[in-house]
Design a protein around this motif. Structure first.
Motif, PDB file in Angstrom:
ATOM      1  N   ASP A 101      -5.389  14.283   1.130  1.00  0.00           N
ATOM      2  CA  ASP A 101      -5.580  12.835   1.185  1.00  0.00           C
ATOM      3  C   ASP A 101      -4.845  12.091   0.069  1.00  0.00           C
ATOM      4  OD1 ASP A 101      -7.045  13.849  -0.788  1.00  0.00           O
ATOM      5  OD2 ASP A 101      -8.918  12.812  -0.320  1.00  0.00           O
ATOM      6  N   GLU A 102      -3.975  12.778  -0.628  1.00  0.00           N
ATOM      7  CA  GLU A 102      -3.253  12.119  -1.715  1.00  0.00           C
ATOM      8  C   GLU A 102      -2.108  11.282  -1.131  1.00  0.00           C
ATOM      9  OE1 GLU A 102      -3.085  11.254  -5.679  1.00  0.00           O
ATOM     10  OE2 GLU A 102      -4.582  12.436  -4.616  1.00  0.00           O
ATOM     11  N   ASN A 103      -1.761  10.227  -1.852  1.00  0.00           N
ATOM     12  CA  ASN A 103      -0.656   9.362  -1.439  1.00  0.00           C
ATOM     13  C   ASN A 103       0.671  10.047  -1.776  1.00  0.00           C
ATOM     14  OD1 ASN A 103       1.340   7.346  -1.380  1.00  0.00           O
ATOM     15  ND2 ASN A 103      -0.191   5.756  -1.724  1.00  0.00           N
ATOM     16  N   GLU A 104       1.364  10.526  -0.738  1.00  0.00           N
ATOM     17  CA  GLU A 104       2.573  11.321  -0.967  1.00  0.00           C
ATOM     18  C   GLU A 104       3.662  10.512  -1.663  1.00  0.00           C
ATOM     19  OE1 GLU A 104       1.257  10.763   1.997  1.00  0.00           O
ATOM     20  OE2 GLU A 104       0.663  12.656   2.928  1.00  0.00           O
ATOM     21  N   LEU A 105       3.764   9.256  -1.266  1.00  0.00           N
ATOM     22  CA  LEU A 105       4.825   8.427  -1.847  1.00  0.00           C
ATOM     23  C   LEU A 105       4.584   8.218  -3.334  1.00  0.00           C
ATOM     24  CD1 LEU A 105       5.184   5.746   0.959  1.00  0.00           C
ATOM     25  CD2 LEU A 105       6.581   7.757   0.585  1.00  0.00           C
ATOM     26  N   ALA A 106       3.311   8.076  -3.711  1.00  0.00           N
ATOM     27  CA  ALA A 106       3.000   7.876  -5.119  1.00  0.00           C
ATOM     28  C   ALA A 106       3.340   9.131  -5.920  1.00  0.00           C
ATOM     29  CB  ALA A 106       1.527   7.531  -5.278  1.00  0.00           C
ATOM     30  N   ILE A 107       3.113  10.291  -5.328  1.00  0.00           N
ATOM     31  CA  ILE A 107       3.438  11.535  -6.036  1.00  0.00           C
ATOM     32  C   ILE A 107       4.951  11.642  -6.245  1.00  0.00           C
ATOM     33  CG2 ILE A 107       3.366  14.046  -5.891  1.00  0.00           C
ATOM     34  CD1 ILE A 107       0.668  12.831  -6.482  1.00  0.00           C
ATOM     35  N   LEU A 108       5.671  11.196  -5.251  1.00  0.00           N
ATOM     36  CA  LEU A 108       7.124  11.174  -5.377  1.00  0.00           C
ATOM     37  C   LEU A 108       7.531  10.290  -6.557  1.00  0.00           C
ATOM     38  CD1 LEU A 108       8.975  12.673  -3.536  1.00  0.00           C
ATOM     39  CD2 LEU A 108       9.309  10.617  -2.197  1.00  0.00           C
ATOM     40  N   GLU A 109       6.861   9.166  -6.649  1.00  0.00           N
ATOM     41  CA  GLU A 109       7.124   8.247  -7.742  1.00  0.00           C
ATOM     42  C   GLU A 109       6.738   8.893  -9.072  1.00  0.00           C
ATOM     43  OE1 GLU A 109       8.543   5.390  -6.473  1.00  0.00           O
ATOM     44  OE2 GLU A 109       9.149   5.395  -8.578  1.00  0.00           O
ATOM     45  N   PHE A 110       5.661   9.653  -9.044  1.00  0.00           N
ATOM     46  CA  PHE A 110       5.210  10.341 -10.254  1.00  0.00           C
ATOM     47  C   PHE A 110       6.245  11.369 -10.706  1.00  0.00           C
ATOM     48  CE2 PHE A 110       3.315  14.257 -11.877  1.00  0.00           C
ATOM     49  CZ  PHE A 110       2.838  13.803 -13.094  1.00  0.00           C
TER      50      PHE A 110
ATOM     51  N   ASN B 287      10.626   2.787  -2.795  1.00  0.00           N
ATOM     52  CA  ASN B 287       9.546   3.763  -2.606  1.00  0.00           C
ATOM     53  C   ASN B 287       8.241   3.309  -3.244  1.00  0.00           C
ATOM     54  OD1 ASN B 287       8.477   6.391  -1.869  1.00  0.00           O
ATOM     55  ND2 ASN B 287       8.500   6.771  -4.062  1.00  0.00           N
ATOM     56  N   ALA B 288       8.341   2.758  -4.465  1.00  0.00           N
ATOM     57  CA  ALA B 288       7.109   2.380  -5.165  1.00  0.00           C
ATOM     58  C   ALA B 288       6.325   1.351  -4.350  1.00  0.00           C
ATOM     59  CB  ALA B 288       7.446   1.809  -6.533  1.00  0.00           C
ATOM     60  N   ASN B 290       6.460   0.831  -1.142  1.00  0.00           N
ATOM     61  CA  ASN B 290       5.919   1.458   0.063  1.00  0.00           C
ATOM     62  C   ASN B 290       4.688   2.290  -0.242  1.00  0.00           C
ATOM     63  OD1 ASN B 290       7.657   0.442   2.007  1.00  0.00           O
ATOM     64  ND2 ASN B 290       9.256   1.887   1.429  1.00  0.00           N
ATOM     65  N   ALA B 291       4.678   2.921  -1.422  1.00  0.00           N
ATOM     66  CA  ALA B 291       3.510   3.716  -1.796  1.00  0.00           C
ATOM     67  C   ALA B 291       2.280   2.811  -1.882  1.00  0.00           C
ATOM     68  CB  ALA B 291       3.754   4.415  -3.129  1.00  0.00           C
ATOM     69  N   VAL B 292       2.464   1.628  -2.480  1.00  0.00           N
ATOM     70  CA  VAL B 292       1.347   0.691  -2.603  1.00  0.00           C
ATOM     71  C   VAL B 292       0.925   0.195  -1.214  1.00  0.00           C
ATOM     72  CG1 VAL B 292       0.647  -1.540  -3.505  1.00  0.00           C
ATOM     73  CG2 VAL B 292       1.981   0.005  -4.926  1.00  0.00           C
ATOM     74  N   LEU B 293       1.908  -0.143  -0.385  1.00  0.00           N
ATOM     75  CA  LEU B 293       1.595  -0.621   0.969  1.00  0.00           C
ATOM     76  C   LEU B 293       0.821   0.432   1.758  1.00  0.00           C
ATOM     77  CD1 LEU B 293       4.818  -2.420   2.222  1.00  0.00           C
ATOM     78  CD2 LEU B 293       2.544  -3.394   1.944  1.00  0.00           C
ATOM     79  N   TYR B 294       1.271   1.642   1.632  1.00  0.00           N
ATOM     80  CA  TYR B 294       0.660   2.768   2.329  1.00  0.00           C
ATOM     81  C   TYR B 294      -0.809   2.893   1.942  1.00  0.00           C
ATOM     82  CZ  TYR B 294       0.146   7.835   3.346  1.00  0.00           C
ATOM     83  OH  TYR B 294      -0.257   9.063   3.785  1.00  0.00           O
ATOM     84  N   GLU B 295      -1.058   2.811   0.629  1.00  0.00           N
ATOM     85  CA  GLU B 295      -2.430   2.917   0.147  1.00  0.00           C
ATOM     86  C   GLU B 295      -3.249   1.725   0.636  1.00  0.00           C
ATOM     87  OE1 GLU B 295      -2.918   5.734  -1.758  1.00  0.00           O
ATOM     88  OE2 GLU B 295      -5.036   5.338  -1.403  1.00  0.00           O
ATOM     89  N   CYS B 296      -2.611   0.574   0.656  1.00  0.00           N
ATOM     90  CA  CYS B 296      -3.304  -0.647   1.075  1.00  0.00           C
ATOM     91  C   CYS B 296      -3.711  -0.539   2.540  1.00  0.00           C
ATOM     92  CB  CYS B 296      -2.372  -1.830   0.848  1.00  0.00           C
ATOM     93  SG  CYS B 296      -3.154  -3.406   1.162  1.00  0.00           S
TER      94      CYS B 296
END
Lengths: 169, 872
Positions: A101-110, B287-288, B290-296
């Motif tokens: 359930d982790e946000n994959e895109l955020a991990i990429l950013e990490f 990407n950053a 989109n990551a926020v949008l995705y979570e939202c």
């Protein structure tokens, strides 16, 4: 928990850094690393073939090729009950195993943040920097991730204790 | 300072490892280094410790054992200097884990360091504790950590917060102590403290309902304000990622809001505005963002119904789905799976795009898309979607075919509007990807075919045509030869022609060609060959005109290297040769297979009821889930040969017991030879609903001759009264031996020996355990015990587990229990097999332990069973 492990692996598939946030036995680790590395590197091989083909196309098609978007493989691989988010920087693969359930895109950013931080400290970080300064790499990671969660996202805050130590030496 | 054992420097070690060309060389270097480090540890020189540990960490990373360095970590941690402590703690986190005893020794050092005057030392201790602490350590050190959450330096506060998340996860009882501290962290400005504080709150909410209520009431507004502030904040170089201020904090906040809003309309209402703002204002070209949008989007879908927001969310997903970046498409597919739950229609609109994703070159995307498609299927679109998928099956990668064909099969099975369509689609799948199809799938197909009597002719003709083209698809061949064996006459005579069919001319010898081809092909496996052999036997009766040719093919198998094939060939040959008068009734068409029973077995979850047993519906736990139909359809597959009396036989027995009951009337009796005709009829269970119906050998004959017993030999002995004939058969065991070798049935036990009375093995206020006993014939040492656990309390037991221990002279085998949940006043059963090597001298004795969860609490009951009946 979120992040289960962080791996850095070179193009030949040799582990260069491994940090686990859940307990696995030595055998399990070796098996896991082997499987993951094989999976990700295989995907990347396809990618490289594709890139070569693409370059070949570009050299002939010239401007037209500019229109084509490079259809990159996605950075996520599902393995057993978790996902691997990985990204390649030069000769080094950064792989992060996360819960479903982790946000994959955020991990990429990490991952990108991690690389930037290392870059800032080592100056154009490369595989050898991590090999020969393994503990430093771990100290940085320690400042960024604890128990599978992100602690700090500011590069200056991450690096300040490490620089402080360097000065003291 | 450098002793003789000082060994190489870290740098040199890494160099020499890097220089290794082979794994063996690397092992050599590492072994030598490890020896040096051990020697150096024995020297006990404090100056070497730092370096030794650095080396060990490197060796550990390479995947070699380093346990001998664990004590060094502890020594370094206990030393006063910061550099030593730092590497010591790092070693602690890498080389040790919470399960090791050594870890207990470090608790004291940790306690001291948490109270250290140097905040960096405190930071080290917190970090280590946060990564590895065990439940006991959590209890011991929680007060220190609680205090440190209010420490003046934010760098300590953030670490203390994350350390607390581990503590409350290890010891949920401590959660209450952290609620106040956690809510104060939410008011902080420092991003590190905020992000960890939010994480702590999230953790508390998931483990403690009171905490959830508290944060919902007190903190929702504050959190919304924090999110608004960072969304609208001016450029902050330290936290900015592609124009977004600290996306990580964004995401954490959205995650926490999701928990607070879920199931609470008021809280959801409060956060509507800010969610709408994030969903509309966030830049989506990096990407950053989109990551926020995705979570939202995920948060919008989890909180209580605000339909306008959901439209927004679905639109964002639609945009993601058409994005060129594969990462974005992947997460879109991922999220659409969750979106289906509340807005199926909206997701259906993207069906075409999703279907395209199934054909993507990227394996991860394909996999996600396939999962999603299988959720999208309903009665209305099943035909169209299946067609698309099957078309793609023809051209997909080999390694994707397995997943794809499995999904298609499950879709087709679940939604098929009519049988003919189902059969058609399955034929297509088997033709394209027959070698990837799992056994239960083609077993199910056979069951369906068997039930669709009006389609028998159509199916066998379609299979015949398919198998000519796709003869390399093993499962297709199996289904085809099974059908040809059963319905060969329909194939040849074009019986039951449907309007849509093109007429074909198949001669009897064409049909036999297909079967012969399967049995002689070198790469056919045992199962296929055995099925082909049975099909031949059946055809020999269906096609009398070419029975000589069939006999020749069967005779050739007498030379087969596979023992099972050889034996069957001999038997079948003698049936063809000598028993023409009973042959036709022997190879009658299989009775219609019972779909309901098959489905139950396939699911493997429900206990099977043995309808033919004396006691009606004695339930036996379904220990071998996959076995039942394999026995029925697979001929003599290896596992059955290895264990002739395995529980598979029981399943087979009761499966057919059920079938025979209904079909015995239509079988029609053919009078056999006078001697022993009754017995023969019993064996075949023709027309007599006698106890022998539950006898497995009848099934063997009728269907597949699967079990390594010899019913047709028994037939030989029966039908020809001349005793010398017995001597000539392959395994001349007497008829009764053969029968006795089969799985026990109550009627036979009575004649075999004393019956043992059931006992109450254990009884407490909440639980009663009863044992019933049976002896398999032939082995007096062995006892089968069926344990029945009865819940006497008004509550349900979960995670129920029964453990038993026996003295050395006994051997115990436990089958899985029928369930691990024991409902109030319900029962579950479990089979035990005890082998008593001192049979006759000592009687059984057993210690047992039962563990289960009652209202979430672990309960353990123990006892000794001494009241076993004598003589077991």
């Amino acid at each position: 928990m979120g992040i289960r492990f962080i791996l850095m692996v070179n193009k030949q598939g040799q582990t260069r850094l491994a940090q686990y946030y859940e307990w696995l036995t030595l055998e399990e680790r070796r098996a896991l690393e082997g499987e993951i590395v094989r999976k990700c590197l295989a995907r990347n091989d396809q990618q490289i073939r594709f890139e070569l083909m693409f370059e070949f196309l570009c050299s002939y098609a010239g401007v037209l090729a500019g229109w084509l978007a490079l259809n990159e493989q996605c950075s996520f691989v599902e393995h057993r009950n978790y996902k691997i988010v990985y990204r390649r920087y030069a000769s080094l693969f950064f792989m992060v195993g996360v819960d479903d359930d982790e946000n994959e895109l955020a991990i990429l950013e990490f991952i990108h943040l991690l690389v930037e931080t290392m870059d800032k400290h080592f100056g154009n970080v490369c595989e050898l920097d991590i090999m020969f300064h393994l503990e430093k790499a771990h100290f940085m990671l320690e400042e960024m991730v604890m128990n599978g969660c992100i602690v700090e996202t500011s590069k200056a805050n991450i690096l300040s204790p490490i620089q402080l130590m360097d000065k003291a030496h | 300072m450098n002793s003789i054992f000082s060994g190489t420097r870290l740098r040199d070690m890494i160099r020499s490892i890097r220089a290794c060309k082979t794994a063996a060389e690397e092992r050599g270097v590492v072994r030598k280094e490890c020896a040096d480090i051990r020697a150096s540890i024995n020297e006990n020189d404090p100056h070497d410790r730092h370096r030794n540990l650095a080396k060990l960490m490197f060796i550990h990373m390479l995947g070699y054992p380093t346990h001998f360095g664990q004590m060094e970590c502890l020594k370094l941690i206990a030393s006063p200097g910061f550099p030593e402590k730092r590497i010591g703690y790092l070693g602690l986190m890498l080389l040790l884990d919470e399960r090791q005893e050594v870890l207990m020794l470090v608790t004291n050092s940790l306690k001291q360091d948490l109270n250290h005057t140097n905040q960096y030392v405190v930071g080290l201790a917190l970090c280590a504790l946060g990564n590895i602490c065990s439940a006991e350590m959590a209890r011991d050190l929680a007060p220190e950590v609680e205090r440190l959450i209010q420490f003046r330096d934010p760098n300590i506060r953030k670490k203390a917060a994350l350390c607390s998340t581990r503590i409350v996860r290890k010891v949920p009882d401590l959660a209450e102590n952290f609620i106040n501290a956690a809510s104060s962290l939410l008011k902080e400005k420092h991003h590190g403290v905020l992000i960890t504080g939010v994480q702590l709150c999230y953790e508390l909410c998931t483990i403690n309902d009171e905490a959830l209520e508290y944060f919902r009431k007190k903190c929702t507004e504050g959190l919304i304000k924090t999110l608004r502030d960072i969304t609208n904040s001016a450029y902050q170089p330290e936290y900015d990622v592609a124009g977004i201020t600290d996306p990580f904090l964004h995401i954490r906040l959205l995650k926490l809001l999701r928990v607070l809003g879920h199931g609470d309309a008021d809280a959801s209402d409060l956060m509507t505005d800010i969610l709408a703002q994030v969903a509309t204002k966030t830049e989506s070209n990096k990407n950053a963002g989109n990551a926020v949008l995705y979570e939202c989007v995920e948060t919008i879908m989890a909180i209580e119904d605000t339909s306008s927001l959901r439209v927004l969310a679905i639109n964002i997903l639609g945009r993601f789905l058409s994005n060129r970046d594969n990462n974005i498409r992947y997460v879109a597919l991922n999220m659409l799976m969750k979106a289906i739950a509340f807005d199926d229609q909206a997701v259906q609109r993207h069906r075409v795009t999703i279907l395209e994703c199934v054909k993507d070159p990227d394996a991860s995307i394909r996999k996600r898309a396939l999962e999603l498609v299988s959720l999208l299927v309903n009665e209305n679109n099943v035909k169209q979607l299946t067609k698309e998928l099957i078309d793609y099956l023809e051209i997909s990668d080999e390694d994707f075919k397995e997943d794809l064909s499995a999904k298609i099969c499950s879709i087709v099975e679940k939604f098929s509007p009519e049988k003919i369509w189902y059969i058609d689609q399955m034929l297509k799948v088997l033709s394209e990807a027959g070698k990837f199809v799992k056994d239960d799938v083609w077993h199910a197909l056979i069951v369906v075919i068997s039930n669709a009597s009006e389609l028998h002719g159509y199916t066998v003709r379609a299979l015949y045509k398919a198998v000519l083209t796709y003869s390399e698809q093993e499962t297709l061949v199996r289904v085809a030869i099974w059908c040809i064996g059963e319905y060969g006459d329909l194939l040849v005579n074009n019986v039951g022609m449907l309007g849509i069919e093109d007429p074909i001319t198949v001669t009897e010898s064409d049909a036999v060609d297909v079967v012969e081809d399967a049995i002689t092909r070198h790469n056919s496996d045992m199962t296929t060959k055995a099925m082909a052999l049975v099909a031949l036997l059946k055809l020999s009766s269906r096609f009398p005109s070419i029975s000589e040719r069939i006999k020749d093919i069967i005779v050739k198998q007498k030379g087969s290297l596979l023992l099972e094939m050889q034996q069957r060939a001999i038997e079948f040959n003698s049936i063809v040769d000598r028993h023409k008068n009973i042959r036709s009734s022997l190879v009658e068409r299989m009775p219609v297979l019972d779909e309901a029973t098959f489905n139950v077995r396939r699911a493997g979850s429900l206990p099977a009821s043995v309808s033919t047993m004396a006691k009606p519906s004695v339930s036996i736990p379904n220990g071998v889930a996959a076995a039942p139909l394999v026995d029925l359809l697979d001929l003599g597959s290896d596992d059955i040969m290895a264990a002739p009396s395995s529980s598979g036989a029981d399943f087979l027995q009761d499966l057919l017991g059920v079938d025979l009951g209904s079909s015995s009337a239509q079988s029609g009796a053919t009078p056999g030879p006078k001697a022993g005709a009754d017995l023969l009829m019993d064996i075949l269970s023709i027309g007599t609903p006698s106890p022998a119906q539950n006898n497995t050998s009848s099934i063997d004959l009728l269907s597949t001759a699967g079990i390594n017993n010899n019913p047709s030999n028994a037939l030989d002995t029966l039908s020809s009264p001349a005793p010398p004939h017995i001597a000539t058969t392959a395994s001349a065991g007497g008829m009764f031996d053969l029968l006795d070798g089969l799985s026990p049935s109550p009627s036979k036990e009575a004649t075999n020996g004393p019956a043992y009375p059931p006992i109450v093995a254990y009884e407490s206020s909440t639980l009663k355990i009863e044992f019933t006993f049976s002896k398999p014939s032939g082995n007096p040492q062995e006892t089968n015990v069926q344990a029945t656990f009865i819940n006497l309390s008004p509550n349900t037991f979960t995670d129920f587990i029964f453990q038993a221990a026996v003295p050395k002279f006994l051997q115990l085998h436990l089958d899985p229990a029928s369930s691990n949940t024991l409902p109030a006043s319900g029962n579950i059963t479990q089979n035990l097999r005890v082998t008593n090597s001192q049979h006759g001298k000592k009687s059984l004795v057993m210690r047992m332990r039962i563990g289960y969860k009652l209202n979430g609490k672990d309960v353990l009951e123990e006892g000794q069973i001494n009241n076993f009946p004598r003589g077991l």
